[in-house]
Design a protein around this motif. Structure first.
Motif: not given
Length: 203
Positions: A7-13, A36-49, A54-56, A130-133
């Motif tokens: 259901e929920s996690t800070d980061s799937t990775s 708290a999805g992570r991107g490159q160089r410490g950036n965050s990944w925005e994903a509306e619930p 959002t997968l790893s 992260g894929l915007n659907v």
């Protein structure tokens, strides 16, 4: 291939890294909510619930030297592009190496790969995708985000139904097409995961 849905996690990775020791090659973790999805160089990944994929994915490439780790990024990126080509068309989808997928000038997906090295080889890779659907409003300062629904606002659900659901259920006709396609239906997710695994296994 096993897909663990949570259901929920800070980061799937991070979640997958915590259970990776007991997981096989090709295990994936997918969350409806990622806080708290992570991107490159410490950036965050925005994903509306509940709106996006959002997968790893856990990969265990055999005998791959750390110097060749970019091959994993190539395999993953090309897998996502291959799936998106089915919806959008090959001419529009491109890769901004090493970790961004674009449709024309807009970013539709991001990738973060974290490798663990044992001796002279990569023992495991955790691939975050992260894929915007369905998301249509983006609040972060990420440059030019876009989703499948924005690209195909009226055709999206019909295309999805015609290409992925109806062929296996030809007698079923929807009373009405839903506003959104739930990422949890898993079709696009399974396609991405399967292609990634196949490409990495062919390295």
């Amino acid at each position: 291939m096993e897909i663990i849905k949570i259901e929920s996690t800070d980061s799937t990775s991070s979640h997958l890294a915590g259970i990776a020791e007991g997981c096989a090659h090709g295990t994936a973790v997918m969350a409806r909510v990622q806080t708290a999805g992570r991107g490159q160089r410490g950036n965050s990944w925005e994903a509306e619930p509940g709106m996006n994929i959002t997968l790893s994915l856990l990969l265990r490439p055999e005998g791959l030297e750390p110097a060749r780790q970019f091959i994993i990024s190539q395999a993953v990126s090309l897998a996502i592009v291959e799936m998106l080509d089915n919806f959008i068309g090959a001419d529009a989808v491109s890769i901004k190496w090493p970790n961004d997928i674009y449709v024309n000038d807009s970013k539709i997906a991001g990738i973060l790969i974290e490798n663990v090295i044992s001796g002279s080889a990569i023992s495991r890779s955790i691939v975050g995708v992260g894929l915007n659907v369905n998301q249509t409003e983006f609040l972060s300062d990420a440059p030019n985000p876009v989703s499948l629904k924005q690209l195909l606002p009226k055709l999206w659900c019909r295309i999805f139904w015609a290409r992925w659901i109806r062929p296996s259920r030809p007698s079923v006709k929807p009373e009405r097409y839903p506003e959104n396609i739930s990422p949890e239906c898993g079709v696009a997710t399974v396609i991405i995961i399967a292609i990634m695994i196949i490409r990495v296994d062919c390295i």
